[in-house]
Design a protein around this motif. Structure first.
Motif, PDB file in Angstrom:
ATOM      1  N   ALA A 127       0.826  -1.211   0.000  1.00 26.79           N
ATOM      2  CA  ALA A 127       0.000   0.000   0.000  1.00 26.79           C
ATOM      3  C   ALA A 127       0.860   1.261   0.000  1.00 26.79           C
ATOM      4  CB  ALA A 127      -0.923  -0.001   1.217  1.00 26.79           C
ATOM      5  N   ALA A 128       1.988   1.203   0.696  1.00 23.27           N
ATOM      6  CA  ALA A 128       2.892   2.356   0.715  1.00 23.27           C
ATOM      7  C   ALA A 128       3.475   2.612  -0.672  1.00 23.27           C
ATOM      8  CB  ALA A 128       4.019   2.122   1.721  1.00 23.27           C
ATOM      9  N   LEU A 129       3.801   1.532  -1.418  1.00 25.06           N
ATOM     10  CA  LEU A 129       4.294   1.710  -2.791  1.00 25.06           C
ATOM     11  C   LEU A 129       3.228   2.315  -3.680  1.00 25.06           C
ATOM     12  CD1 LEU A 129       6.952   1.120  -4.360  1.00 25.06           C
ATOM     13  CD2 LEU A 129       6.904   0.286  -2.018  1.00 25.06           C
ATOM     14  N   LEU A 130       1.975   1.891  -3.506  1.00 26.61           N
ATOM     15  CA  LEU A 130       0.884   2.493  -4.268  1.00 26.61           C
ATOM     16  C   LEU A 130       0.745   3.980  -3.928  1.00 26.61           C
ATOM     17  CD1 LEU A 130      -1.824  -0.324  -4.026  1.00 26.61           C
ATOM     18  CD2 LEU A 130      -0.610   0.408  -6.082  1.00 26.61           C
ATOM     19  N   LEU A 166      10.928   8.392  -3.744  1.00 17.24           N
ATOM     20  CA  LEU A 166      12.216   7.721  -3.547  1.00 17.24           C
ATOM     21  C   LEU A 166      12.401   7.315  -2.093  1.00 17.24           C
ATOM     22  CD1 LEU A 166      14.444  10.002  -5.786  1.00 17.24           C
ATOM     23  CD2 LEU A 166      13.731   7.661  -6.281  1.00 17.24           C
ATOM     24  N   GLY A 167      11.940   8.158  -1.164  1.00 21.35           N
ATOM     25  CA  GLY A 167      12.055   7.816   0.252  1.00 21.35           C
ATOM     26  C   GLY A 167      11.220   6.607   0.619  1.00 21.35           C
ATOM     27  N   VAL A 168       9.990   6.528   0.096  1.00 20.00           N
ATOM     28  CA  VAL A 168       9.131   5.381   0.378  1.00 20.00           C
ATOM     29  C   VAL A 168       9.717   4.121  -0.261  1.00 20.00           C
ATOM     30  CG1 VAL A 168       6.833   4.407   0.053  1.00 20.00           C
ATOM     31  CG2 VAL A 168       7.094   6.817   0.623  1.00 20.00           C
ATOM     32  N   LEU A 169      10.274   4.232  -1.464  1.00 15.91           N
ATOM     33  CA  LEU A 169      10.903   3.075  -2.102  1.00 15.91           C
ATOM     34  C   LEU A 169      12.054   2.547  -1.257  1.00 15.91           C
ATOM     35  CD1 LEU A 169      11.359   1.139  -4.493  1.00 15.91           C
ATOM     36  CD2 LEU A 169      12.845   2.903  -5.498  1.00 15.91           C
ATOM     37  N   ALA A 170      12.896   3.436  -0.751  1.00 15.38           N
ATOM     38  CA  ALA A 170      14.008   3.006   0.094  1.00 15.38           C
ATOM     39  C   ALA A 170      13.501   2.285   1.342  1.00 15.38           C
ATOM     40  CB  ALA A 170      14.855   4.214   0.488  1.00 15.38           C
ATOM     41  N   LEU A 171      12.441   2.809   1.951  1.00 13.54           N
ATOM     42  CA  LEU A 171      11.878   2.168   3.142  1.00 13.54           C
ATOM     43  C   LEU A 171      11.275   0.808   2.802  1.00 13.54           C
ATOM     44  CD1 LEU A 171      11.119   2.289   6.135  1.00 13.54           C
ATOM     45  CD2 LEU A 171       9.040   3.528   5.482  1.00 13.54           C
ATOM     46  N   ALA A 172      10.554   0.718   1.681  1.00 11.86           N
ATOM     47  CA  ALA A 172       9.938  -0.545   1.285  1.00 11.86           C
ATOM     48  C   ALA A 172      10.996  -1.602   0.970  1.00 11.86           C
ATOM     49  CB  ALA A 172       9.030  -0.328   0.075  1.00 11.86           C
ATOM     50  N   LEU A 173      12.087  -1.207   0.322  1.00 16.01           N
ATOM     51  CA  LEU A 173      13.165  -2.157   0.030  1.00 16.01           C
ATOM     52  C   LEU A 173      13.870  -2.591   1.309  1.00 16.01           C
ATOM     53  CD1 LEU A 173      14.730  -0.620  -3.202  1.00 16.01           C
ATOM     54  CD2 LEU A 173      13.223  -2.600  -3.020  1.00 16.01           C
ATOM     55  N   LEU A 191      18.129   3.972  -6.829  1.00 14.36           N
ATOM     56  CA  LEU A 191      18.662   4.712  -5.687  1.00 14.36           C
ATOM     57  C   LEU A 191      20.162   4.968  -5.850  1.00 14.36           C
ATOM     58  CD1 LEU A 191      16.801   2.959  -2.729  1.00 14.36           C
ATOM     59  CD2 LEU A 191      16.233   5.128  -3.848  1.00 14.36           C
ATOM     60  N   ALA A 192      20.891   3.991  -6.400  1.00 13.61           N
ATOM     61  CA  ALA A 192      22.318   4.198  -6.645  1.00 13.61           C
ATOM     62  C   ALA A 192      22.530   5.326  -7.642  1.00 13.61           C
ATOM     63  CB  ALA A 192      22.948   2.905  -7.148  1.00 13.61           C
ATOM     64  N   GLY A 193      21.697   5.387  -8.670  1.00 14.54           N
ATOM     65  CA  GLY A 193      21.818   6.457  -9.650  1.00 14.54           C
ATOM     66  C   GLY A 193      21.514   7.828  -9.063  1.00 14.54           C
ATOM     67  N   VAL A 194      20.493   7.903  -8.207  1.00 12.33           N
ATOM     68  CA  VAL A 194      20.171   9.183  -7.562  1.00 12.33           C
ATOM     69  C   VAL A 194      21.341   9.652  -6.705  1.00 12.33           C
ATOM     70  CG1 VAL A 194      18.659  10.299  -5.879  1.00 12.33           C
ATOM     71  CG2 VAL A 194      17.688   8.803  -7.618  1.00 12.33           C
ATOM     72  N   ALA A 195      21.923   8.737  -5.921  1.00  9.41           N
ATOM     73  CA  ALA A 195      23.073   9.096  -5.088  1.00  9.41           C
ATOM     74  C   ALA A 195      24.245   9.528  -5.949  1.00  9.41           C
ATOM     75  CB  ALA A 195      23.463   7.918  -4.204  1.00  9.41           C
ATOM     76  N   LEU A 237       9.634   3.190  -9.911  1.00  6.34           N
ATOM     77  CA  LEU A 237       9.538   2.760  -8.513  1.00  6.34           C
ATOM     78  C   LEU A 237       8.987   1.341  -8.404  1.00  6.34           C
ATOM     79  CD1 LEU A 237       8.126   5.898  -6.641  1.00  6.34           C
ATOM     80  CD2 LEU A 237      10.491   5.181  -6.830  1.00  6.34           C
ATOM     81  N   VAL A 238       7.849   1.103  -9.039  1.00 10.66           N
ATOM     82  CA  VAL A 238       7.214  -0.208  -8.894  1.00 10.66           C
ATOM     83  C   VAL A 238       7.973  -1.277  -9.673  1.00 10.66           C
ATOM     84  CG1 VAL A 238       4.939   0.718  -8.376  1.00 10.66           C
ATOM     85  CG2 VAL A 238       5.582   0.378 -10.754  1.00 10.66           C
ATOM     86  N   ALA A 239       8.643  -0.902 -10.772  1.00 10.99           N
ATOM     87  CA  ALA A 239       9.460  -1.874 -11.502  1.00 10.99           C
ATOM     88  C   ALA A 239      10.660  -2.304 -10.663  1.00 10.99           C
ATOM     89  CB  ALA A 239       9.912  -1.286 -12.832  1.00 10.99           C
TER      90      ALA A 239
END
Length: 400
Positions: free
Chosen positions: A133-136, A177-184, A250-254, A350-352
């Motif tokens: 749900a957080a990813l959605l 991006l923050g939610v993706l990092a948390l979900a991962l 995330l590596a690319g953003v950093a 993100l979802v991919a």
């Protein structure tokens, strides 16, 4: 052989769709609007993927994973360059408040109700359902500013308003991006501590690659040499992330943020070099992302209307809050929420990324919902943006 021919054909189409003539909002407004989002390539991928005609099989997609990681890394580097820490410090706090308002309201409107639905109607564990749900919600929080850009380029919208909308849509990337990092961190490994370590490894990898690109490009003046070093560094980010099984996005953003921070004068040249390949690389990535769409899960189709409706309402209300927050700083259109309906390609990324690193039934459902929802939101955005261009009607004098 068949997969290679399909990939080469899509690559050729991506170069054609990146033509400046097609993207000219003055000469070809209808075609420019259609080509700007790139979602036609998403439909191509869904049609040719294993879920539909099967021209590209599951084995083909598995062999193309390094190409997907390369595309995600490239998108991440460009995002990191746009989120230059030095420029962000110059923005007033109310601008960040406005971006957080429209992104946060949409996130809450989608994630909270759908988390309850997933918990009540499925057998997923609590952490898994909340993560999905957080990813959605993260995908719903993102908006694309390409309608605003096309609007002021074609002269239908004031330039100041178009740039203000585009700025808000750039800043909302941080929420997703923050939610993706948390979900991962919660779902990519057996324990949250190990997952946090993988996310930290991705960020460290990106920072090291960004520092390396800055070092190698320092003092370079030959454009060809600069382009070769830049593309090699970006390929290193995606390739290393794919090898280590960490987030290439995330590596690319950093990497991009580090390069923008320590790269000096060469950063502008690096950004120009990447700009030449940004559009074709993005379209090929969107095609490969579309190939992962199954569309055969009934639960995903049942949740799709609620996702689209909740996101639409959240963007309208969030846009109203954002306009009030930044009224004295940014010149925003009166109906700002209608300019934020378009979802953009980062939501697909993100979802991919989550689907590749945390495979499973729920991640596939989340991916299908966001992918189909992005197409629906694009159609809704093309109609809703007319309300942004039209001035609000005033009540006649003498009426209560």
């Amino acid at each position: 052989m068949q997969a290679l021919l399909v990939f080469l054909a899509i690559a050729a189409l991506s170069l054609l769709a990146s033509s400046r003539t097609l993207l000219d909002a003055v000469r070809l407004p209808g075609i420019a609007q259609l080509a700007a989002s790139g979602l036609l390539f998403l439909l191509f991928g869904a049609l040719l993927g294993p879920g539909q005609t099967g021209v590209l099989t599951v084995q083909d997609l598995e062999s193309l994973r390094p190409v997907v990681a390369l595309g995600l890394g490239t998108v991440g580097v460009i995002l990191g360059l746009n989120l230059d820490p030095r420029l962000l410090r110059l923005l007033p706090r109310v601008v960040f408040t406005a971006a957080l308002a429209h992104a946060g309201v949409a996130f809450l409107f989608v994630s909270v109700p759908l988390a309850a639905v997933l918990l009540l109607t499925s057998e997923f564990p609590l952490a898994t359902a909340v993560g999905g749900a957080a990813l959605l919600g993260a995908a719903a929080s993102l908006s694309s500013g390409h309608f605003a850009v096309l609007g002021y380029r074609s002269g239908r919208m004031e330039r100041s308003r178009g740039l203000a909308v585009a700025l808000l849509t750039i800043l909302d990337d941080g929420v997703g991006l923050g939610v993706l990092a948390l979900a991962l961190a919660l779902g990519a490994s057996a324990s949250p501590a190990e997952g946090l370590g993988l996310v930290s490894l991705a960020m460290l990898l990106g920072m090291m690659c960004g520092a390396l690109i800055a070092f190698l490009t320092y003092g370079l003046k030959d454009p060809a040499e600069l382009m070769a070093v830049t593309l090699g560094g970006v390929a290193l980010v995606g390739g290393a992330a794919a090898y280590l099984r960490v987030s290439a996005l995330l590596a690319g953003v950093a990497c991009g943020a580090t390069l923008a921070l320590v790269g000096g004068r060469a950063v502008e040249q690096v950004a120009r070099a990447l700009g030449r390949f940004e559009r074709p690389a993005y379209l090929v990535l969107v095609f490969l992302v579309g190939c992962h769409l199954h569309g055969q899960d009934l639960n995903a189709w049942l949740l799709l209307p609620g996702y689209v409706t909740l996101r639409f309402v959240g963007k309208i209300l969030g846009g109203s809050l954002a306009r009030r927050a930044a009224a004295n700083m940014l010149e925003l259109p009166p109906r700002l929420g209608y300019a934020l309906i378009s979802q953009g390609g980062l939501a697909l990324c993100l979802v991919a990324e989550y689907l590749l690193l945390v495979p499973g039934e729920l991640s596939q459902q989340v991916f299908d919902i966001v992918a189909v929802g992005a197409v629906i939101n694009e159609v809704l955005a093309s109609r809703a943006f007319r309300w942004v261009l039209e001035p609000p009607r005033r009540a006649p004098k003498g009426t209560a």
